[in-house]
Design a protein around this motif. Structure first.
Motif, PDB file in Angstrom:
ATOM      1  N   ASP A  24       9.201  22.151  -0.168  1.00 15.77           N
ATOM      2  CA  ASP A  24       9.287  23.711   0.259  1.00 15.77           C
ATOM      3  C   ASP A  24      10.538  23.639   1.137  1.00 15.77           C
ATOM      4  N   ALA A  25      11.199  22.567   1.298  1.00 10.31           N
ATOM      5  CA  ALA A  25      12.430  22.332   2.139  1.00 10.31           C
ATOM      6  C   ALA A  25      13.487  23.280   1.672  1.00 10.31           C
ATOM      7  N   ASN A  26      14.419  23.827   2.571  1.00 11.70           N
ATOM      8  CA  ASN A  26      15.641  24.650   2.043  1.00 11.70           C
ATOM      9  C   ASN A  26      16.845  23.677   2.048  1.00 11.70           C
ATOM     10  N   VAL A  27      16.939  22.513   1.457  1.00 14.93           N
ATOM     11  CA  VAL A  27      18.096  21.887   1.705  1.00 14.93           C
ATOM     12  C   VAL A  27      19.083  22.253   0.639  1.00 14.93           C
ATOM     13  N   CYS A  28      20.301  21.569   0.628  1.00 12.44           N
ATOM     14  CA  CYS A  28      21.360  21.942  -0.190  1.00 12.44           C
ATOM     15  C   CYS A  28      20.908  21.913  -1.815  1.00 12.44           C
ATOM     16  N   TRP A  29      20.294  20.636  -2.411  1.00 13.55           N
ATOM     17  CA  TRP A  29      20.350  20.558  -3.664  1.00 13.55           C
ATOM     18  C   TRP A  29      21.831  20.530  -4.397  1.00 13.55           C
ATOM     19  N   CYS A  30      22.863  20.437  -3.819  1.00 13.80           N
ATOM     20  CA  CYS A  30      24.182  20.455  -4.237  1.00 13.80           C
ATOM     21  C   CYS A  30      24.419  21.751  -4.879  1.00 13.80           C
ATOM     22  N   LEU A  31      23.854  23.140  -4.201  1.00 15.01           N
ATOM     23  CA  LEU A  31      23.903  24.255  -4.604  1.00 15.01           C
ATOM     24  C   LEU A  31      24.971  24.984  -4.034  1.00 15.01           C
ATOM     25  N   TYR A  33      28.024  25.031  -3.278  1.00 12.37           N
ATOM     26  CA  TYR A  33      29.415  25.297  -3.803  1.00 12.37           C
ATOM     27  C   TYR A  33      29.416  25.716  -5.216  1.00 12.37           C
ATOM     28  N   ARG A  34      27.980  25.474  -5.975  1.00 14.21           N
ATOM     29  CA  ARG A  34      27.703  25.890  -7.192  1.00 14.21           C
ATOM     30  C   ARG A  34      27.400  27.192  -7.721  1.00 14.21           C
ATOM     31  N   ILE A  35      26.658  27.919  -6.497  1.00 13.97           N
ATOM     32  CA  ILE A  35      26.183  29.167  -6.816  1.00 13.97           C
ATOM     33  C   ILE A  35      26.925  30.096  -5.826  1.00 13.97           C
ATOM     34  N   PRO A  36      27.080  31.591  -5.936  1.00 14.46           N
ATOM     35  CA  PRO A  36      27.484  32.229  -5.189  1.00 14.46           C
ATOM     36  C   PRO A  36      26.891  32.259  -3.565  1.00 14.46           C
ATOM     37  N   SER A  37      27.548  32.353  -2.661  1.00 13.67           N
ATOM     38  CA  SER A  37      26.829  32.182  -1.102  1.00 13.67           C
ATOM     39  C   SER A  37      25.702  33.236  -1.111  1.00 13.67           C
ATOM     40  N   ARG A  38      25.733  34.236  -1.399  1.00 13.31           N
ATOM     41  CA  ARG A  38      24.608  35.103  -1.271  1.00 13.31           C
ATOM     42  C   ARG A  38      23.315  34.674  -2.008  1.00 13.31           C
ATOM     43  N   ASP A  39      23.423  34.236  -3.357  1.00 11.50           N
ATOM     44  CA  ASP A  39      22.425  33.587  -3.889  1.00 11.50           C
ATOM     45  C   ASP A  39      21.690  32.358  -3.376  1.00 11.50           C
ATOM     46  N   ASN A  40      22.814  31.496  -3.083  1.00 12.45           N
ATOM     47  CA  ASN A  40      22.417  30.190  -2.033  1.00 12.45           C
ATOM     48  C   ASN A  40      21.550  30.357  -1.018  1.00 12.45           C
ATOM     49  N   VAL A  41      22.041  31.542  -0.321  1.00 15.42           N
ATOM     50  CA  VAL A  41      21.055  31.769   1.025  1.00 15.42           C
ATOM     51  C   VAL A  41      19.693  32.393   0.446  1.00 15.42           C
ATOM     52  N   ALA A  42      19.718  33.323  -0.476  1.00  9.10           N
ATOM     53  CA  ALA A  42      18.599  33.862  -0.940  1.00  9.10           C
ATOM     54  C   ALA A  42      17.487  32.841  -1.516  1.00  9.10           C
ATOM     55  N   LEU A  43      17.833  31.935  -2.252  1.00 13.09           N
ATOM     56  CA  LEU A  43      17.070  30.832  -2.964  1.00 13.09           C
ATOM     57  C   LEU A  43      16.319  29.939  -1.846  1.00 13.09           C
ATOM     58  N   ARG A  44      15.130  30.080  -1.945  1.00 12.86           N
ATOM     59  CA  ARG A  44      14.487  29.366  -0.941  1.00 12.86           C
ATOM     60  C   ARG A  44      13.179  28.351  -1.441  1.00 12.86           C
ATOM     61  N   GLY A  45      12.991  27.234  -0.925  1.00 10.97           N
ATOM     62  CA  GLY A  45      12.002  26.123  -1.281  1.00 10.97           C
ATOM     63  C   GLY A  45      11.845  25.665  -2.600  1.00 10.97           C
ATOM     64  N   PRO A  46      11.074  25.731  -3.306  1.00  7.97           N
ATOM     65  CA  PRO A  46      11.039  25.200  -4.585  1.00  7.97           C
ATOM     66  C   PRO A  46      11.721  25.969  -5.698  1.00  7.97           C
ATOM     67  N   ARG A  48      14.841  26.403  -5.380  1.00  9.36           N
ATOM     68  CA  ARG A  48      16.054  25.853  -5.416  1.00  9.36           C
ATOM     69  C   ARG A  48      16.119  24.535  -6.404  1.00  9.36           C
ATOM     70  N   GLY A  49      14.832  23.606  -6.570  1.00 11.11           N
ATOM     71  CA  GLY A  49      14.523  22.531  -7.417  1.00 11.11           C
ATOM     72  C   GLY A  49      14.592  23.213  -8.798  1.00 11.11           C
ATOM     73  N   GLU A  50      13.717  24.255  -8.901  1.00 11.16           N
ATOM     74  CA  GLU A  50      13.749  24.992 -10.303  1.00 11.16           C
ATOM     75  C   GLU A  50      15.003  25.147 -10.831  1.00 11.16           C
ATOM     76  N   LEU A  51      16.218  25.890  -9.977  1.00 10.30           N
ATOM     77  CA  LEU A  51      17.159  26.048 -10.781  1.00 10.30           C
ATOM     78  C   LEU A  51      18.070  25.035 -11.080  1.00 10.30           C
TER      79      LEU A  51
END
Length: 190
Positions: A24-31, A33-46, A48-51
């Motif tokens: 459930d942590a909101n760590v980078c997952w190396c995302l 720079y991979r996805i737009p900033s707005r999407d990166n901020v909105a993507l939460r918890g699990p 992120r891993g699913e993406l």
């Protein structure tokens, strides 16, 4: 120690390298720079891993993994620049209209650092991009002039690392990380 570098198609190994200890942590997952900033901020918890799991099934996958035998020991994020945040980044210049690829994250697992794995990862990223038909590969490391870089910020690599892989400085940037300027390094793959 013989390090092999392979496309990042195994989600569990990518998770080992860039995933959190808690799902459930909101760590980078190396995302970041991979996805737009707005999407990166909105993507939460699990989510992120699913993406990232979806990205591992795409062609091309989101990067490369380094292995010492069967044990994953490193990660490098590498993709066409057009599909990353660098396509829109105002601090990192576009030097021409070539459809370059970007390598933006190089990570070696604790306990395996200081063994040259980052060199193997960068070489593997070059081979991966070349195999995908990339005309050139760019990186945006810090120009630390031999001074120590904080480990949490070392993921971008150093100018010396990129130079040792044959990259040349192509431009200065307006980006600073850990107090060091970032430079645009490039390797033609044609």
């Amino acid at each position: 120690m013989k390090i092999s570098v392979r496309p990042a198609t195994t989600f569990e190994d990518v998770k080992t390298m860039v995933g959190p200890k808690r799902p459930d942590a909101n760590v980078c997952w190396c995302l970041s720079y991979r996805i737009p900033s707005r999407d990166n901020v909105a993507l939460r918890g699990p989510a992120r891993g699913e993406l990232v799991e979806q990205l591992c099934r795409q062609d091309p996958p989101p990067g490369v993994l380094a292995y010492d035998g069967d044990e994953v020991v490193g990660w490098a994020g590498v993709q066409p620049r057009a599909g990353t945040g660098f396509a829109r980044n105002r601090k990192i210049p576009h030097v021409d209209s070539v459809d370059v690829w970007s390598v933006w994250c190089i990570r070696v697992r604790p306990g395996h650092r200081g063994k040259g794995i980052s060199h193997s990862l960068l070489a593997g990223a070059v081979d991966f991009a070349r195999g995908q038909g990339a005309p050139a590969l760019e990186g945006y490391p810090v120009d630390n002039q031999g001074r120590k870089v904080d480990l949490t910020m070392a993921y971008v690599g150093t100018r010396k690392l990129f130079e040792s892989a044959g990259f040349t400085k192509t431009a200065d940037t307006n980006s600073v990380l850990n107090g060091f300027p970032r430079v645009l390094m490039r390797l033609d793959l044609g």
